[in-house]
Structures are given as structure tokens and as C-alpha cells.
Design an enzyme around this catalytic site. Structure first.
Site, mmCIF file in Angstrom:
data_model
loop_
_atom_site.group_PDB
_atom_site.id
_atom_site.type_symbol
_atom_site.label_atom_id
_atom_site.label_comp_id
_atom_site.label_asym_id
_atom_site.label_seq_id
_atom_site.Cartn_x
_atom_site.Cartn_y
_atom_site.Cartn_z
ATOM 1 C CG ASP A 153 16.284 26.574 8.242
ATOM 2 O OD1 ASP A 153 16.751 25.295 7.643
ATOM 3 O OD2 ASP A 153 15.555 26.710 7.346
ATOM 4 C CG ASN A 181 11.328 18.623 8.336
ATOM 5 O OD1 ASN A 181 11.781 19.323 8.809
ATOM 6 N ND2 ASN A 181 11.422 19.130 7.063
HETATM 7 C C1 IPE Z 1 12.360 24.408 9.594
HETATM 8 O O1 IPE Z 1 12.873 24.795 8.810
HETATM 9 C C2 IPE Z 1 10.871 22.905 10.303
HETATM 10 C C3 IPE Z 1 12.782 22.752 11.296
HETATM 11 C C4 IPE Z 1 13.506 23.496 11.695
HETATM 12 C C5 IPE Z 1 12.650 21.728 12.205
HETATM 13 P P1 IPE Z 1 12.932 23.639 6.852
HETATM 14 O O2 IPE Z 1 14.121 23.650 6.387
HETATM 15 O O3 IPE Z 1 12.423 22.341 7.258
HETATM 16 O O4 IPE Z 1 11.902 24.762 6.177
HETATM 17 P P2 IPE Z 1 12.021 25.418 5.010
HETATM 18 O O5 IPE Z 1 12.211 23.940 3.613
HETATM 19 O O6 IPE Z 1 13.098 25.630 4.698
HETATM 20 O O7 IPE Z 1 10.354 25.857 4.454
HETATM 21 C C1 IPE Z 2 17.011 22.082 9.956
HETATM 22 O O1 IPE Z 2 18.202 22.552 9.718
HETATM 23 C C2 IPE Z 2 16.986 20.817 10.627
HETATM 24 C C3 IPE Z 2 15.897 20.197 10.246
HETATM 25 C C4 IPE Z 2 14.605 20.952 8.881
HETATM 26 C C5 IPE Z 2 15.652 19.241 10.465
HETATM 27 P P1 IPE Z 2 17.497 21.710 7.555
HETATM 28 O O2 IPE Z 2 18.574 20.240 7.873
HETATM 29 O O3 IPE Z 2 16.690 22.433 7.257
HETATM 30 O O4 IPE Z 2 19.215 22.637 6.863
HETATM 31 P P2 IPE Z 2 19.360 23.579 5.722
HETATM 32 O O5 IPE Z 2 18.221 24.236 5.522
HETATM 33 O O6 IPE Z 2 18.486 22.425 4.878
HETATM 34 O O7 IPE Z 2 20.688 24.568 5.953
HETATM 35 MG MG MG Z 3 15.876 23.541 6.466
#
Ligand code: IPE
Ligand code: IPE
Ligand code: MG
Length: 245
Positions: A21, A69
Site C-alpha cells: 500500500d 479496487n
Molecule cells: C489494499 O489497499 C489493497 C492492495 C494493496 C491491493 P487499499 O488502499 O485498497 O486499502 P484501503 O482502501 O486503504 O483499505
Molecule cells: C496500493 O497503493 C496499490 C493498490 C491498491 C492497487 P494505493 O493506490 O492504495 O496507494 P495509496 O494508499 O492511495 O497511497
Molecule cells: Mg491504499
């Protein structure tokens, strides 16, 4: 990849799960578009996988895209699919040469036909490799996984008295893999976001504020050192050492 693999961390995790993340915030902090963060994050997989081999980890599960997502803006979802598809195309032969067995945990339905084919080909090509398993949680949700398992076991006509934990394990996307010992989350959030909710029942958790594209070998080592200090009790009490008298 390193040759002294497995010599470190005798108490190291066998199966490590990573919630990758913080790609978006990494990009934002640099004044870049979110997709630049996803690109940098995808590039980082190689470095962390190599460190896992060095530290003797046998299964690495990475959370790449959740069932939730899909609800992000269309441009981001489309861009991410493009980046991940390019990654598979570019990296699979090198992963294969390095003895990496690829696995996919997630729903194939919902993924484009072209990507489904790419995934099937990559799994087939690498299925006999045994240096490390790279299990990619893609279009993955823990609740979706349990729903899919229940649907399949009902349609197989499984009787209620046949249902036990081992049987449920066999119906999950992760069938045949050991439970994760350690779940690392980058980006600082203290939540599991639907990741391996059945399998991680007794996993240790470790969170670091470092955004995923910056998470490197030294950060991984710190997580493994923290893990080595944990006292995993699995709900039991520790037997005091027997006194000799
Ligand atoms: C979890 O991250 C999913 C992945 C790393 C693929 P998210 O960014 O989607 O999770 P939330 O929204 O912070 O819970
Ligand atoms: C994790 O990074 C990757 C996916 C969830 C696909 P994020 O896209 O959630 O990055 P932040 O949490 O918005 O910084
Ligand atoms: Mg995230």
C-alpha cells in the site's frame, strides 16, 4: 539472485504476505500522477522478491489488486491493469529462469480475456519451479474467496459433516499453500483490507509507514527481526520449563 539464500533468519517466516500500500501517496508526495506510483510499486516487486529468496522465505503473497479496487476512477483502474499486464509480459521469463513458481489467488471472472490468458500461461510455464512461490493476490478479496469456496463446495454436494477446516482450505484460492506467518503492510494503515482473512487467523502483523515503492531489503529485514521477537502462542499457554530435582 543471491546464492546464500536461506542462511539467515532460522526463525523466519515460511510464508510472508505483503499488503503493498501507499503507491498513490508516494506519487502525490513527488507531485506525480498516481499511476507513476503504481509503476514504481510494480518495479519494486523484483527487489523485494530477491530479498525474500535471500532470507529463506518460501512463499510470498503480494496483494496487487482487491475486489474493492474496481471502484476507483476508471482511468486509474485501466492504467493499473495496463501496468500489471506489461509487468507479466516483461518479467515472466526472468522469473521462470530464477526458479520462481507463480500462483494466482483471486477471481478470474472480471479480468479481461487477454490478461486471463497471460495469467494461465505464466502459471503453466512456472508450475514446476520450487525456489520460491510468488502468489499474486489479484482481483482478490477474502470475503469473495470464502463465498466462492462455499458455492463450490455446495455445488460439489459436500455434506455438512464433511466440512472441516482442512476441507475449507482445499476450496480456497490458496489451496495447498501453508498459512501466512507474517503479514506486512506498507503505507502505515492498521487494517487488513480484506486480505487473507481466513488464512491469516494466527499470522503476526507488522505495519510500516514507508510507502510500498520505497520498501527495500533493509525494511524487510527490520520486519523479519520484529517477527523473530514475537511469541506465537496460537491460543495456548506456555509450559514452564520442567525443573530438575
Ligand atoms: C489494499 O489497499 C489493497 C492492495 C494493496 C491491493 P487499499 O488502499 O485498497 O486499502 P484501503 O482502501 O486503504 O483499505
Ligand atoms: C496500493 O497503493 C496499490 C493498490 C491498491 C492497487 P494505493 O493506490 O492504495 O496507494 P495509496 O494508499 O492511495 O497511497
Ligand atoms: Mg491504499
Amino acid at each position: 539472485m543471491s546464492t546464500n539464500e536461506g542462511e539467515r533468519s532460522p526463525r523466519g517466516p515460511h510464508h510472508l504476505g505483503i499488503i503493498m500500500d501507499g503507491n498513490g501517496r508516494w506519487a502525490q508526495a513527488r507531485g506525480l500522477p498516481r499511476l507513476a506510483g503504481h509503476r514504481a510499486g510494480t518495479e519494486n516487486i523484483r527487489r523485494v522478491l530477491e530479498a525474500c529468496v535471500e532470507f529463506g522465505i518460501k512463499v510470498l503473497t503480494i496483494y496487487a489488486f482487491s475486489t474493492e479496487n474496481w471502484g476507483r476512477p476508471q482511468d486509474e483502474v485501466r492504467g493499473l491493469m495496463h501496468i500489471l499486464s506489461e509487468y507479466i509480459q516483461r518479467e515472466v521469463s526472468e522469473l521462470h529462469r530464477n526458479g520462481v513458481q507463480l500462483r494466482h489467488s483471486g477471481r478470474l471472472a472480471g479480468i479481461s480475456d487477454a490478461m486471463q490468458e497471460q495469467i494461465r500461461d505464466a502459471l503453466e510455464l512456472t508450475k514446476h519451479n520450487d525456489r520460491i512461490i510468488l502468489n499474486v493476490a489479484f482481483n482478490y478479496g477474502g470475503r469473495a474467496e470464502i463465498m466462492d469456496a462455499v458455492r463450490r463446495l455446495l455445488s460439489d454436494g459436500i455434506a455438512p459433516e464433511q466440512v472441516d477446516e482442512a476441507l475449507i482450505n482445499r476450496y480456497l484460492y490458496t489451496a495447498g499453500l501453508p498459512d501466512p506467518d507474517l503479514i506486512v503492510r506498507t503505507g502505515g494503515e492498521m487494517r487488513i483490507s480484506n486480505f487473507l482473512i481466513w488464512q491469516a487467523a494466527y499470522a503476526e502483523y507488522y505495519a510500516t509507514p514507508t510507502f510500498w515503492p520505497d520498501f527495500d531489503r533493509d525494511e524487510l529485514l527490520r520486519a523479519l527481526e520484529a517477527y523473530a521477537q514475537r511469541d506465537r502462542r496460537f491460543g495456548l499457554v506456555k509450559q514452564p520449563a520442567l525443573s530438575r530435582s
